[in-house]
Design a protein around this motif. Structure first.
Motif, PDB file in Angstrom:
ATOM      1  N   PRO A 297      -4.766   5.509  -4.896  1.00 30.88           N
ATOM      2  CA  PRO A 297      -5.400   5.517  -3.564  1.00 30.88           C
ATOM      3  C   PRO A 297      -4.770   6.538  -2.630  1.00 30.88           C
ATOM      4  O   PRO A 297      -5.468   7.134  -1.802  1.00 30.88           O
ATOM      5  N   GLY A 298      -3.459   6.762  -2.770  1.00 38.60           N
ATOM      6  CA  GLY A 298      -2.821   7.786  -1.949  1.00 38.60           C
ATOM      7  C   GLY A 298      -3.335   9.171  -2.256  1.00 38.60           C
ATOM      8  O   GLY A 298      -3.500  10.007  -1.356  1.00 38.60           O
ATOM      9  N   ASP A 299      -3.607   9.437  -3.526  1.00 34.24           N
ATOM     10  CA  ASP A 299      -4.174  10.715  -3.949  1.00 34.24           C
ATOM     11  C   ASP A 299      -5.544  10.917  -3.304  1.00 34.24           C
ATOM     12  O   ASP A 299      -5.840  11.983  -2.738  1.00 34.24           O
ATOM     13  N   ARG A 300      -6.381   9.889  -3.376  1.00 34.83           N
ATOM     14  CA  ARG A 300      -7.728   9.992  -2.791  1.00 34.83           C
ATOM     15  C   ARG A 300      -7.661  10.183  -1.282  1.00 34.83           C
ATOM     16  O   ARG A 300      -8.414  10.991  -0.715  1.00 34.83           O
ATOM     17  N   GLU A 301      -6.766   9.454  -0.626  1.00 35.56           N
ATOM     18  CA  GLU A 301      -6.625   9.585   0.824  1.00 35.56           C
ATOM     19  C   GLU A 301      -6.160  10.987   1.197  1.00 35.56           C
ATOM     20  O   GLU A 301      -6.674  11.597   2.148  1.00 35.56           O
ATOM     21  N   ALA A 302      -5.195  11.525   0.461  1.00 36.80           N
ATOM     22  CA  ALA A 302      -4.670  12.857   0.760  1.00 36.80           C
ATOM     23  C   ALA A 302      -5.725  13.940   0.561  1.00 36.80           C
ATOM     24  O   ALA A 302      -5.865  14.862   1.385  1.00 36.80           O
ATOM     25  N   ARG A 303      -6.488  13.837  -0.536  1.00 36.75           N
ATOM     26  CA  ARG A 303      -7.509  14.852  -0.790  1.00 36.75           C
ATOM     27  C   ARG A 303      -8.631  14.800   0.241  1.00 36.75           C
ATOM     28  O   ARG A 303      -9.201  15.828   0.619  1.00 36.75           O
ATOM     29  N   GLU A 304      -8.943  13.603   0.720  1.00 36.85           N
ATOM     30  CA  GLU A 304      -9.952  13.468   1.775  1.00 36.85           C
ATOM     31  C   GLU A 304      -9.463  14.136   3.057  1.00 36.85           C
ATOM     32  O   GLU A 304     -10.215  14.829   3.743  1.00 36.85           O
ATOM     33  N   ARG A 305      -8.200  13.938   3.374  1.00 38.78           N
ATOM     34  CA  ARG A 305      -7.641  14.581   4.565  1.00 38.78           C
ATOM     35  C   ARG A 305      -7.582  16.092   4.396  1.00 38.78           C
ATOM     36  O   ARG A 305      -7.798  16.836   5.361  1.00 38.78           O
ATOM     37  N   ALA A 306      -7.273  16.548   3.181  1.00 40.53           N
ATOM     38  CA  ALA A 306      -7.204  17.981   2.928  1.00 40.53           C
ATOM     39  C   ALA A 306      -8.565  18.638   3.083  1.00 40.53           C
ATOM     40  O   ALA A 306      -8.668  19.806   3.497  1.00 40.53           O
ATOM     41  N   ARG A 307      -9.627  17.914   2.754  1.00 38.67           N
ATOM     42  CA  ARG A 307     -10.981  18.466   2.941  1.00 38.67           C
ATOM     43  C   ARG A 307     -11.292  18.682   4.419  1.00 38.67           C
ATOM     44  O   ARG A 307     -12.060  19.575   4.773  1.00 38.67           O
ATOM     45  N   ARG A 308     -10.702  17.845   5.256  1.00 39.99           N
ATOM     46  CA  ARG A 308     -10.940  17.982   6.698  1.00 39.99           C
ATOM     47  C   ARG A 308      -9.951  18.939   7.359  1.00 39.99           C
ATOM     48  O   ARG A 308     -10.179  19.382   8.479  1.00 39.99           O
ATOM     49  N   SER A 309      -8.844  19.223   6.660  1.00 42.49           N
ATOM     50  CA  SER A 309      -7.816  20.089   7.226  1.00 42.49           C
ATOM     51  C   SER A 309      -7.330  21.044   6.146  1.00 42.49           C
ATOM     52  O   SER A 309      -6.560  20.668   5.257  1.00 42.49           O
ATOM     53  N   ARG A 310      -7.784  22.280   6.201  1.00 41.92           N
ATOM     54  CA  ARG A 310      -7.496  23.242   5.134  1.00 41.92           C
ATOM     55  C   ARG A 310      -6.025  23.636   5.069  1.00 41.92           C
ATOM     56  O   ARG A 310      -5.573  24.195   4.076  1.00 41.92           O
TER      57      ARG A 310
ATOM     58  N   GLY B 176       0.799  -1.222   0.000  1.00 40.83           N
ATOM     59  CA  GLY B 176       0.000   0.000   0.000  1.00 40.83           C
ATOM     60  C   GLY B 176       0.829   1.269   0.000  1.00 40.83           C
ATOM     61  O   GLY B 176       2.044   1.251  -0.209  1.00 40.83           O
ATOM     62  N   HIS B 177       0.170   2.376   0.241  1.00 41.86           N
ATOM     63  CA  HIS B 177       0.821   3.673   0.185  1.00 41.86           C
ATOM     64  C   HIS B 177       1.403   4.049   1.544  1.00 41.86           C
ATOM     65  O   HIS B 177       0.754   3.893   2.580  1.00 41.86           O
ATOM     66  N   VAL B 178       2.641   4.545   1.493  1.00 43.10           N
ATOM     67  CA  VAL B 178       3.360   4.918   2.711  1.00 43.10           C
ATOM     68  C   VAL B 178       3.760   6.384   2.641  1.00 43.10           C
ATOM     69  O   VAL B 178       3.833   6.984   1.565  1.00 43.10           O
TER      70      VAL B 178
ATOM     71  N   VAL C 152       8.250  19.773  -1.874  1.00 40.30           N
ATOM     72  CA  VAL C 152       7.148  19.435  -0.970  1.00 40.30           C
ATOM     73  C   VAL C 152       7.741  18.838   0.297  1.00 40.30           C
ATOM     74  O   VAL C 152       8.916  18.457   0.336  1.00 40.30           O
ATOM     75  N   ASP C 153       6.919  18.733   1.336  1.00 43.65           N
ATOM     76  CA  ASP C 153       7.423  18.244   2.625  1.00 43.65           C
ATOM     77  C   ASP C 153       7.386  16.720   2.738  1.00 43.65           C
ATOM     78  O   ASP C 153       8.163  16.115   3.485  1.00 43.65           O
ATOM     79  N   GLY C 154       6.458  16.089   2.033  1.00 42.11           N
ATOM     80  CA  GLY C 154       6.335  14.636   2.106  1.00 42.11           C
ATOM     81  C   GLY C 154       5.583  14.108   0.902  1.00 42.11           C
ATOM     82  O   GLY C 154       5.115  14.879   0.060  1.00 42.11           O
ATOM     83  N   ALA C 155       5.471  12.784   0.827  1.00 41.95           N
ATOM     84  CA  ALA C 155       4.771  12.170  -0.299  1.00 41.95           C
ATOM     85  C   ALA C 155       4.081  10.895   0.155  1.00 41.95           C
ATOM     86  O   ALA C 155       4.536  10.211   1.074  1.00 41.95           O
ATOM     87  N   LEU C 156       2.974  10.602  -0.518  1.00 41.10           N
ATOM     88  CA  LEU C 156       2.302   9.316  -0.363  1.00 41.10           C
ATOM     89  C   LEU C 156       2.509   8.538  -1.663  1.00 41.10           C
ATOM     90  O   LEU C 156       2.000   8.932  -2.707  1.00 41.10           O
ATOM     91  N   VAL C 157       3.271   7.445  -1.584  1.00 40.61           N
ATOM     92  CA  VAL C 157       3.516   6.619  -2.768  1.00 40.61           C
ATOM     93  C   VAL C 157       3.413   5.155  -2.374  1.00 40.61           C
ATOM     94  O   VAL C 157       3.413   4.812  -1.189  1.00 40.61           O
TER      95      VAL C 157
END
Length: 266
Positions: free
Chosen positions: A160-173, A130-132, A195-200
């Motif tokens: 899936p990492g993209d979707r997870e990140a965007r979901e978190r961004a919606r909750r945290s502006r 999975g994505h780390v 950038v500071d980090g990545a989900l891959v």
């Protein structure tokens, strides 16, 4: 004399109880036709789709190579049998090969599918693809996804990492998500300080680190994609033996060696 007879009777009764318990255990031990065949032939038939490097592939000389190939050999050795590979199965035909008895197990970067558990059994997961979360090596500010406030996070578009990140961004502006088209470009953005980090995906992260990129994986997998050995649901004794072998491999460092050899490319 009477005391001696009493002791003898007690001993006989204990022996009788033990034999009855042993017989009941045998009666309720599930019959495993696959295990019986493997024990009789001393061969474990391993199905895989050998078109997914670095897990399974056909080398230029025609040999079968990859993480899963060495994993199957190691498991077989610990079970005291020889592996026999059936490597030319299509990925969507792996379960069919189990159903008709063409193979005993499937070891082919197969993701655990809860919808399949009525008919098939899965071993404990041996690798999570999975994505780390990846950061620059030595960065102590970000150790998990919870530390991303006021930071930027790179992702691969549509994953899936993209979707997870965007979901978190919606909750945290205060989380900024930056999309790239490939894992390599995403990780380069972290290395270059864009950038500071990545989900891959886990494999891409390991390969980049193995190639010398000053990066580090932190925290637990953010999106889980567990790989496991699959077999028919009636192969419970085989399942127990394989799980035992996998645990010993994790305990004695065999898994770390396979990860280093096939996934990190050190």
């Amino acid at each position: 004399m009477r005391a001696g007879r009493t002791g003898l009777r007690i001993g006989c009764l204990a022996l009788l109880i033990f034999l009855i318990a042993l017989g009941l255990a045998a009666c309720f031990s599930p019959y495993d036709p696959t295990w019986e065949r493997v024990q009789e032939t001393r061969v474990l038939r391993v199905g895989m789709d050998a078109s997914f490097p670095p897990f399974e592939a056909i080398a230029a000389d025609g040999s079968l190579v990859g993480f899963d190939v060495d994993l199957a050999r190691e498991i077989s050795q610990r079970l005291g049998v020889e592996p026999r590979f059936i490597p030319n199965l299509p990925y969507d035909g792996l379960y069919d090969a189990l159903t008709v008895g063409r193979v005993d197990v499937v070891i082919s970067a197969l993701v655990i599918n809860p919808a399949r558990t009525a008919d098939f059994a899965y071993s404990s997961s041996y690798f999570d693809a999975g994505h780390v979360l990846v950061v620059r090596k030595g960065d102590q500010a970000i150790r998990s996804m919870g530390d991303l406030s006021n930071h930027s996070l790179a992702v691969v578009l549509g994953t899936p990492g993209d979707r997870e990140a965007r979901e978190r961004a919606r909750r945290s502006r205060d989380l900024v998500v930056v999309q790239y088209r490939t894992p390599a470009r995403t990780l380069d953005a972290v290395r270059a300080g864009e950038v500071d980090g990545a989900l891959v995906d886990h494999v891409s992260a390991l390969q980049a680190i193995g190639a010398g990129s000053p990066l580090a994986i932190v925290g637990e997998p953010v999106v889980e994609v567990p790989y496991a050995v699959a077999m028919r649901d009636d192969s419970q004794r085989l399942l127990g033996a394989i799980n035992g072998a996998l645990k010993k491999m994790k305990d004695d460092g065999t898994f770390d060696r396979l990860v280093t050899e096939w996934l990190k490319g050190d």
